[in-house]
Scaffold this motif. Structure first.
Motif, PDB file in Angstrom:
ATOM      1  N   GLN A  80      40.430  40.390  43.695  1.00 24.19           N
ATOM      2  CA  GLN A  80      39.834  39.709  42.552  1.00 24.19           C
ATOM      3  C   GLN A  80      40.720  38.540  42.099  1.00 24.19           C
ATOM      4  N   ILE A  81      40.113  37.366  41.958  1.00 21.09           N
ATOM      5  CA  ILE A  81      40.812  36.215  41.378  1.00 21.09           C
ATOM      6  C   ILE A  81      40.251  36.001  39.979  1.00 21.09           C
ATOM      7  N   HIS A 139      44.179  34.874  30.320  1.00 18.96           N
ATOM      8  CA  HIS A 139      43.172  35.283  31.289  1.00 18.96           C
ATOM      9  C   HIS A 139      41.930  35.899  30.658  1.00 18.96           C
ATOM     10  N   VAL A 175      41.194  28.703  48.171  1.00 24.04           N
ATOM     11  CA  VAL A 175      42.596  28.941  48.527  1.00 24.04           C
ATOM     12  C   VAL A 175      42.801  28.686  50.017  1.00 24.04           C
ATOM     13  N   PRO A 202      37.458  30.455  37.825  1.00 17.17           N
ATOM     14  CA  PRO A 202      38.523  30.687  38.808  1.00 17.17           C
ATOM     15  C   PRO A 202      38.177  30.046  40.149  1.00 17.17           C
ATOM     16  N   ALA A 209      49.361  34.323  48.221  1.00 15.56           N
ATOM     17  CA  ALA A 209      48.558  34.399  47.004  1.00 15.56           C
ATOM     18  C   ALA A 209      49.437  34.359  45.771  1.00 15.56           C
ATOM     19  N   ASP A 210      50.573  35.046  45.822  1.00 12.93           N
ATOM     20  CA  ASP A 210      51.486  35.110  44.682  1.00 12.93           C
ATOM     21  C   ASP A 210      52.893  35.324  45.222  1.00 12.93           C
ATOM     22  N   THR A 217      45.278  30.050  40.246  1.00  6.82           N
ATOM     23  CA  THR A 217      44.758  31.367  40.603  1.00  6.82           C
ATOM     24  C   THR A 217      45.561  32.450  39.894  1.00  6.82           C
ATOM     25  N   TYR A 218      44.898  33.549  39.623  1.00 10.09           N
ATOM     26  CA  TYR A 218      45.584  34.724  39.099  1.00 10.09           C
ATOM     27  C   TYR A 218      44.991  35.940  39.788  1.00 10.09           C
ATOM     28  N   PHE A 219      45.777  36.490  40.710  1.00  6.71           N
ATOM     29  CA  PHE A 219      45.325  37.660  41.455  1.00  6.71           C
ATOM     30  C   PHE A 219      45.724  38.901  40.666  1.00  6.71           C
ATOM     31  N   SER A 246      37.930  30.206  44.164  1.00  2.91           N
ATOM     32  CA  SER A 246      37.541  31.305  45.046  1.00  2.91           C
ATOM     33  C   SER A 246      38.561  31.461  46.165  1.00  2.91           C
ATOM     34  N   ILE A 247      38.466  32.565  46.887  1.00  2.00           N
ATOM     35  CA  ILE A 247      39.360  32.767  48.015  1.00  2.00           C
ATOM     36  C   ILE A 247      39.117  31.707  49.090  1.00  2.00           C
TER      37      ILE A 247
END
Length: 435
Positions: A257-258, A376, A404, A398, A212-213, A419-421, A400-401
Motif C-alpha cells: 500500500q502506498i 498522511h 515508482v 499518492p 521503496a524506503d 511516497t509513503y509505504f 502508484s507503484i
C-alpha cells in the motif's frame, strides 16, 4: 545483476528479553523525542539504544551517543541478548495491518543484497536524499559496524510465485512475533533450506530492485564501503560491508500500500483566503468551491480518490475554513519549470503541486516564507487548519507503484515525500553484522 544472499543474522533471545514487542522499534526517521523516551522506558534492551541513541546531558561531544550504541550492541552480543544464527538463512517477514477498516498482509523476506552504485546496476532509487540523515547514519554504521534496520526493496513478481514458495515453506515453522505501537503485527520465520534459498537467488538475479524506503541508509552503506575500500580494509569481495540488509517485496503483493502524503503549510499570510488561492491558480486550473471545515476536506478527498488521476488536488485555507477541489487543465508550464525532467516526472501529483501550483503560481503572489510539514491522514490536515497553526492544507493523490517503477527505471528520482509505504519495517528483528 542483483545478487541476493543469505547471512547469519543476529536476533533477540526472547528467553532473555521476554516479549519481542517490548524491544523492537520503528526506524529512526519516524521517532520524535517523546516517543524515543517512551521506548527507552519500555525495556532496558529496547533497540532504540542502537537505532536512535539519545543525547545525554553529560556527553562530551556529539559522537558520544554513537559510541554508546556501539557499546550496547557489543555487550548484547557478548551477553547473549542478541544471538547469531548458527547457519546462513533468509528471513520471511510479513506485516499484518489495518487501513481504513480493511485488513492487509504484506509479505516479503529479509536477505542481504550486494551494494551497487546508483546508475550502474539493477538497484534503482526513486526519491531524493538529504545530507543530514546520511551523515547521522554514517556515524552510526561506523560505530556499530552493522546494518541495524533493513532497506525496503521492491521487485517484479507478476505471478507471486517466489513469495508463495517462501510462504509454503513457513507453514510448518513457528514465527517470531511482535506487535508495534500502531497495532501492526510483525512475523518472522527463519528459512535455512539451501535449495529454496538457491531458487530465490536465481529468480532475483535478472530482476530490477527498486528502493521503496531507506534511500539514506542505502547511500550510507555505499559511503561506508567506499571508506573501508579507501583505507585498504576491504579486500574480500564477499566481506559483509559489500552487502546491505534488505526486505524484498513483490511489486504485485496485495498488501503493498502506498499512502498519500498531504502537505500543511505555515509561514504564509495569516489572512490567506480560498479566494486568493482561486485567483492564483485559475489561469491553469478548473476549481470547484466546496463546503467549509472537515466536511469540505472529506468531500475534496473523496473527489480525488474517485478521479484517480495525478492532476487533482484539494486546498484548504485556515482563515475562512473553505476547501477547493482543483484540477490542472493546462500543465504546459511544467515543460519549462521542470525542463530537466521527463514527462512522467512532470505529470506526477507532487511535481505539479510543488513546481507549478505552489512555487510558481501561489507563493510568488503571496510572499512569506513557506514551511512544509507532511501528514498522511485527512484528520491531521484538518486539525492543523482548525488550530490555525498552518495557513494552507494541500491534499494530493499518492503515486502508484507503476509511477515508482517507471520513474526509477528512467534513472530519475521523485521529489521528496512522494511516497509513503505503510507500515514501516521494524528495526531490531534481524541485524546484519558488518564485522
Amino acid at each position: 545483476m542483483v545478487e541476493v544472499s543469505p547471512f547469519r543474522g543476529w536476533r533477540y533471545d526472547v528467553s532473555q528479553v521476554g516479549d519481542l514487542s517490548d524491544v523492537v522499534t520503528p526506524p529512526y526517521d519516524v521517532i520524535d523525542s517523546k516517543f524515543q523516551d517512551q521506548l527507552y522506558k519500555k525495556h532496558p534492551c529496547n533497540f532504540i539504544r542502537l537505532e536512535l541513541n539519545r543525547v545525554e546531558p553529560a556527553d562530551p561531544d556529539p559522537k558520544a551517543r554513537y559510541d554508546r550504541a556501539a557499546e550496547f550492541i557489543k555487550h548484547w552480543m557478548i551477553d547473549g541478548v542478541l544471538l547469531q544464527e548458527q547457519e546462513d538463512a533468509i528471513y520471511v517477514y510479513s506485516q499484518e495491518f489495518k487501513w481504513e477498516g480493511k485488513t492487509f498482509v504484506r509479505g516479503g523476506f529479509l536477505a542481504r543484497v550486494r551494494l551497487e552504485e546508483f546508475g550502474t546496476g539493477n538497484v534503482y532509487p526513486h526519491e531524493q536524499t538529504l545530507s543530514g540523515p546520511k551523515q547521522d547514519r554514517l556515524s552510526l554504521i561506523r560505530a556499530t559496524r552493522a546494518n541495524l534496520s533493513p532497506i525496503f526493496g521492491l521487485y517484479p513478481d507478476e505471478t507471486g510465485s517466489l513469495q508463495k514458495g517462501l510462504d509454503d515453506a513457513c507453514i510448518k515453522l513457528t514465527p517470531s512475533l511482535a506487535k508495534d505501537h500502531l497495532g501492526v503485527i510483525h512475523r518472522v520465520w527463519v528459512i535455512k533450506d539451501h535449495a529454496l534459498i538457491g531458487k530465490v537467488k536465481a529468480e532475483l538475479r535478472d530482476k530490477p530492485v527498486f528502493i521503496a524506503d531507506g534511500h539514506h541508509r542505502y547511500e550510507t552503506a555505499l559511503n561506508y564501503r567506499k571508506e573501508l575500500t579507501a583505507a585498504g580494509e576491504l579486500t574480500d569481495d564477499l566481506a559483509a560491508p559489500n552487502f546491505v540488509l534488505m526486505q524484498l517485496v513483490g511489486m504485485q503483493d496485495p498488501g503493498l500500500q502506498i499512502l498519500p502524503t498531504h502537505r500543511i503549510v505555515s509561514g504564509l499570510p495569516a489572512d490567506l483566503t480560498s479566494q486568493q488561492v482561486v485567483d492564483a491558480l485559475k489561469s491553469c486550473c478548473e476549481i470547484d468551491v466546496l463546503e467549509q471545515g472537515d466536511k469540505g476536506a472529506q468531500e475534496a478527498w473523496e473527489l480525488i480518490e474517485a478521479d484517480g488521476g495525478q492532476d487533482v488536488f484539494g486546498f484548504g485555507t485556515a482563515a475562512d475554513g473553505k476547501w477547493l477541489f482543483v484540477r490542472v487543465t493546462d500543465p504546459s508550464l511544467m515543460e519549462s519549470l521542470a525542463a530537466d525532467h521527463s514527462e512522467d516526472w512532470q505529470s506526477l501529483g507532487v511535481s505539479l503541486l510543488h513546481k507549478l501550483l505552489l512555487e510558481e503560481l501561489l507563493f510568488k503572489k503571496l510572499g512569506g516564507t513557506p514551511q512544509f510539514e507532511y501528514v498522511h491522514r485527512l484528520e491531521e490536515t484538518t486539525a492543523a487548519l482548525n488550530a490555525k497553526t498552518h495557513q494552507l492544507g494541500c491534499l494530493v493523490a499518492p503515486a502508484s507503484i507503476e509511477h515508482v517503477q517507471t520513474i526509477a527505471a528512467n534513472r530519475e528520482t521523485m521529489p521528496p515525500k512522494s511516497t509513503y509505504f505503510y507500515p514501516k519495517l521494524l528495526s531490531g528483528l534481524v541485524v546484519h553484522s558488518l564485522s
